[in-house]
Design a protein around this motif. Structure first.
Motif, PDB file in Angstrom:
ATOM      1  N   CYS A 185       0.771  -3.995  10.204  1.00 45.87           N
ATOM      2  CA  CYS A 185       0.038  -3.270   9.165  1.00 45.87           C
ATOM      3  C   CYS A 185       0.971  -2.920   7.998  1.00 45.87           C
ATOM      4  O   CYS A 185       2.006  -2.280   8.196  1.00 45.87           O
ATOM      5  CB  CYS A 185      -0.568  -1.993   9.740  1.00 45.87           C
ATOM      6  N   PRO A 186       0.617  -3.315   6.775  1.00 44.92           N
ATOM      7  CA  PRO A 186       1.491  -3.037   5.624  1.00 44.92           C
ATOM      8  C   PRO A 186       1.791  -1.550   5.426  1.00 44.92           C
ATOM      9  O   PRO A 186       2.868  -1.197   4.935  1.00 44.92           O
ATOM     10  CB  PRO A 186       0.696  -3.588   4.427  1.00 44.92           C
ATOM     11  N   TRP A 187       0.866  -0.684   5.822  1.00 47.07           N
ATOM     12  CA  TRP A 187       1.096   0.759   5.625  1.00 47.07           C
ATOM     13  C   TRP A 187       2.222   1.275   6.512  1.00 47.07           C
ATOM     14  O   TRP A 187       2.820   2.311   6.213  1.00 47.07           O
ATOM     15  CB  TRP A 187      -0.190   1.555   5.862  1.00 47.07           C
ATOM     16  N   ASN A 188       2.529   0.567   7.590  1.00 43.33           N
ATOM     17  CA  ASN A 188       3.591   1.056   8.484  1.00 43.33           C
ATOM     18  C   ASN A 188       5.001   0.769   7.967  1.00 43.33           C
ATOM     19  O   ASN A 188       5.984   1.173   8.592  1.00 43.33           O
ATOM     20  CB  ASN A 188       3.394   0.519   9.901  1.00 43.33           C
ATOM     21  N   ARG A 189       5.088   0.145   6.803  1.00 46.76           N
ATOM     22  CA  ARG A 189       6.430   0.021   6.209  1.00 46.76           C
ATOM     23  C   ARG A 189       6.916   1.398   5.728  1.00 46.76           C
ATOM     24  O   ARG A 189       8.076   1.580   5.410  1.00 46.76           O
ATOM     25  CB  ARG A 189       6.436  -1.004   5.072  1.00 46.76           C
ATOM     26  N   PHE A 190       5.999   2.357   5.692  1.00 43.50           N
ATOM     27  CA  PHE A 190       6.369   3.721   5.282  1.00 43.50           C
ATOM     28  C   PHE A 190       6.687   4.626   6.481  1.00 43.50           C
ATOM     29  O   PHE A 190       6.939   5.818   6.312  1.00 43.50           O
ATOM     30  CB  PHE A 190       5.250   4.359   4.444  1.00 43.50           C
ATOM     31  N   SER A 191       6.658   4.068   7.684  1.00 43.09           N
ATOM     32  CA  SER A 191       6.962   4.873   8.882  1.00 43.09           C
ATOM     33  C   SER A 191       8.403   5.382   8.819  1.00 43.09           C
ATOM     34  O   SER A 191       9.306   4.647   8.445  1.00 43.09           O
ATOM     35  CB  SER A 191       6.795   4.034  10.149  1.00 43.09           C
ATOM     36  N   LYS A 192       8.568   6.635   9.201  1.00 42.67           N
ATOM     37  CA  LYS A 192       9.918   7.228   9.238  1.00 42.67           C
ATOM     38  C   LYS A 192      10.188   7.702  10.659  1.00 42.67           C
ATOM     39  O   LYS A 192       9.267   8.109  11.363  1.00 42.67           O
ATOM     40  CB  LYS A 192      10.003   8.423   8.280  1.00 42.67           C
ATOM     41  N   ALA A 193      11.449   7.678  11.064  1.00 38.27           N
ATOM     42  CA  ALA A 193      11.803   8.072  12.439  1.00 38.27           C
ATOM     43  C   ALA A 193      11.433   9.527  12.713  1.00 38.27           C
ATOM     44  O   ALA A 193      11.561  10.392  11.843  1.00 38.27           O
ATOM     45  CB  ALA A 193      13.295   7.869  12.659  1.00 38.27           C
ATOM     46  N   HIS A 194      10.944   9.777  13.931  1.00 33.62           N
ATOM     47  CA  HIS A 194      10.567  11.141  14.334  1.00 33.62           C
ATOM     48  C   HIS A 194      11.815  12.011  14.490  1.00 33.62           C
ATOM     49  O   HIS A 194      12.943  11.508  14.555  1.00 33.62           O
ATOM     50  CB  HIS A 194       9.781  11.106  15.654  1.00 33.62           C
TER      51      HIS A 194
ATOM     52  N   LEU B 289      -5.962   5.506  13.257  1.00 30.50           N
ATOM     53  CA  LEU B 289      -5.927   6.320  12.049  1.00 30.50           C
ATOM     54  C   LEU B 289      -4.750   5.884  11.188  1.00 30.50           C
ATOM     55  O   LEU B 289      -3.647   5.685  11.695  1.00 30.50           O
ATOM     56  CB  LEU B 289      -5.787   7.803  12.411  1.00 30.50           C
ATOM     57  N   LEU B 290      -4.982   5.745   9.895  1.00 37.82           N
ATOM     58  CA  LEU B 290      -3.946   5.292   8.963  1.00 37.82           C
ATOM     59  C   LEU B 290      -3.769   6.282   7.817  1.00 37.82           C
ATOM     60  O   LEU B 290      -4.752   6.860   7.354  1.00 37.82           O
ATOM     61  CB  LEU B 290      -4.354   3.951   8.346  1.00 37.82           C
ATOM     62  N   THR B 291      -2.537   6.459   7.379  1.00 37.40           N
ATOM     63  CA  THR B 291      -2.282   7.245   6.180  1.00 37.40           C
ATOM     64  C   THR B 291      -1.393   6.425   5.248  1.00 37.40           C
ATOM     65  O   THR B 291      -0.576   5.625   5.709  1.00 37.40           O
ATOM     66  CB  THR B 291      -1.557   8.570   6.488  1.00 37.40           C
ATOM     67  N   GLN B 292      -1.562   6.646   3.957  1.00 35.07           N
ATOM     68  CA  GLN B 292      -0.752   5.919   2.971  1.00 35.07           C
ATOM     69  C   GLN B 292       0.714   6.348   3.052  1.00 35.07           C
ATOM     70  O   GLN B 292       1.606   5.578   2.758  1.00 35.07           O
ATOM     71  CB  GLN B 292      -1.279   6.185   1.565  1.00 35.07           C
ATOM     72  N   GLN B 293       0.940   7.603   3.451  1.00 30.50           N
ATOM     73  CA  GLN B 293       2.308   8.148   3.433  1.00 30.50           C
ATOM     74  C   GLN B 293       3.158   7.655   4.606  1.00 30.50           C
ATOM     75  O   GLN B 293       4.325   7.333   4.437  1.00 30.50           O
ATOM     76  CB  GLN B 293       2.287   9.686   3.460  1.00 30.50           C
ATOM     77  N   VAL B 294       2.575   7.623   5.829  1.00 29.42           N
ATOM     78  CA  VAL B 294       3.402   7.331   7.016  1.00 29.42           C
ATOM     79  C   VAL B 294       2.809   6.306   7.982  1.00 29.42           C
ATOM     80  O   VAL B 294       3.301   6.147   9.085  1.00 29.42           O
ATOM     81  CB  VAL B 294       3.731   8.629   7.809  1.00 29.42           C
ATOM     82  N   GLY B 295       1.759   5.599   7.571  1.00 33.96           N
ATOM     83  CA  GLY B 295       1.220   4.577   8.457  1.00 33.96           C
ATOM     84  C   GLY B 295       0.418   5.140   9.622  1.00 33.96           C
ATOM     85  O   GLY B 295      -0.445   5.996   9.443  1.00 33.96           O
ATOM     86  N   SER B 296       0.744   4.674  10.857  1.00 33.41           N
ATOM     87  CA  SER B 296      -0.108   5.056  12.005  1.00 33.41           C
ATOM     88  C   SER B 296       0.632   5.385  13.302  1.00 33.41           C
ATOM     89  O   SER B 296       0.000   5.603  14.331  1.00 33.41           O
ATOM     90  CB  SER B 296      -1.093   3.917  12.306  1.00 33.41           C
ATOM     91  N   PHE B 297       1.977   5.431  13.269  1.00 33.76           N
ATOM     92  CA  PHE B 297       2.695   5.700  14.514  1.00 33.76           C
ATOM     93  C   PHE B 297       2.822   7.204  14.787  1.00 33.76           C
ATOM     94  O   PHE B 297       3.878   7.802  14.628  1.00 33.76           O
ATOM     95  CB  PHE B 297       4.089   5.052  14.483  1.00 33.76           C
TER      96      PHE B 297
END
Length: 309
Positions: free
Chosen positions: A245-254, A155-163
């Motif tokens: 995945c380019p969308w995971n550049r938006f991942s933020k630490a939990h 599952l992918l989201t534009q805001q936070v990627g997939s992690f």
């Protein structure tokens, strides 16, 4: 605002308070589009030795067979992206397994959410699911508008990627339902191109029996020698398709303390892993998802990586 909208809003606000990344709601009904896809995937033996995937075919596709008189599937995402990653000179562990086993962490949050619903709304019956029953998590999350299923089948989201982890509450309460979002993978094939074992056989189709996660976690026998040199140093799970995945550049630490790793884990080198004892394994992976592969399984994986030639 009618009751369905009001109740949905209440649930989403509480989910946020409990630390969930997001919450989406869909109507509990048969997953018509997923049925032929799942059947084809199983018929092509893409589940390898995961025989349990063949069980409860109907229940996987119809939540009303899991929870009597169910009306809504409440899907929730919980971020696990770490603030720090392993030492670069190390055999690799999938990021989701750094801290406490997510089953324990999420189950408690889901229980709290269900209790809240019962206290605030009334006589509501339901069940919590975290990988614990035949539920197609990603399909329900996508149906609930939380993201789209990418070409790597996550599952992918534009805001936070997939992690993040996906979990559900299936309840006998009618709520306002969210609508699906659109696919934003476009022409990108980064995940397909980067998969070390070519497990993504075509866009949106992953052959589970070729996936590094399957070999290092699910497979109970020896890893086939034909995959030597193709594991990119992964000893438990694999994050390659997500990392590229380019969308995971938006991942933020939990912000979940229970997902923080044991301090030793991040600094261990390949040599440390090769010499790991059962005592160290028990200490570093206390209450961890890595326990699933057991000490013997992790040792097998490390030995396989060590003897790549």
């Amino acid at each position: 605002m009618n009751n369905k909208q009001l109740h949905a809003q209440l649930i989403k606000t509480e989910a946020k308070r409990l630390g969930f990344l997001s919450c989406g709601i869909s109507k509990a009904q048969f997953l018509e589009a997923e049925a032929p896809r799942l059947e084809k995937w199983l018929n092509n033996n893409m589940h390898g030795q995961m025989q349990y995937m063949e069980n409860h075919f109907d229940k996987r596709l119809d939540p009303t067979k899991l929870v009597e008189d169910s009306k809504s599937v409440i899907s929730l995402l919980l971020n696990y992206y770490p603030s720090e990653e392993q030492n670069k000179e190390s055999y690799k562990l999938s990021k989701y397994a750094y801290g406490t086993d997510y089953h324990f962490v999420i189950k408690e949050k889901l229980k709290s959410l269900l209790n809240f619903i019962q206290e605030e709304i009334g006589d509501v019956h339901g069940r919590a699911f975290v990988d614990s029953a035949p539920v197609l998590d990603k399909a329900w999350a996508a149906k609930s508008g939380l993201g789209w299923i990418g070409k790597h089948s996550n599952l992918l989201t534009q805001q936070v990627g997939s992690f993040y982890f996906i979990a559900e509450l299936i309840v006998d309460l009618e709520l306002e339902y969210d609508s699906q979002t659109t696919d934003h993978c476009g022409t990108c094939t980064a995940c397909i191109d980067a998969c070390p074992t070519q497990a993504i056989t075509e866009p949106y189709v992953v052959d589970g029996s070729k996936c590094i996660s399957y070999f290092t976690i699910e497979l109970k026998e020896n890893i086939p020698t034909e995959f030597k040199g193709k594991f990119d140093d992964w000893m438990f799970g694999c994050d390659v398709c997500q990392d590229v995945c380019p969308w995971n550049r938006f991942s933020k630490a939990h912000s979940e303390p229970l997902f923080n790793p044991h301090p030793e884990l991040l600094s261990m080198t390949k040599k440390d892993w090769e010499e790991i004892t059962e005592d160290v394994f028990e200490k570093v992976f206390k209450n961890s998802a890595v326990k699933r592969t057991k000490f013997s399984g992790l040792k097998r994986n490390i030995d396989f990586l060590k003897n790549q030639d």
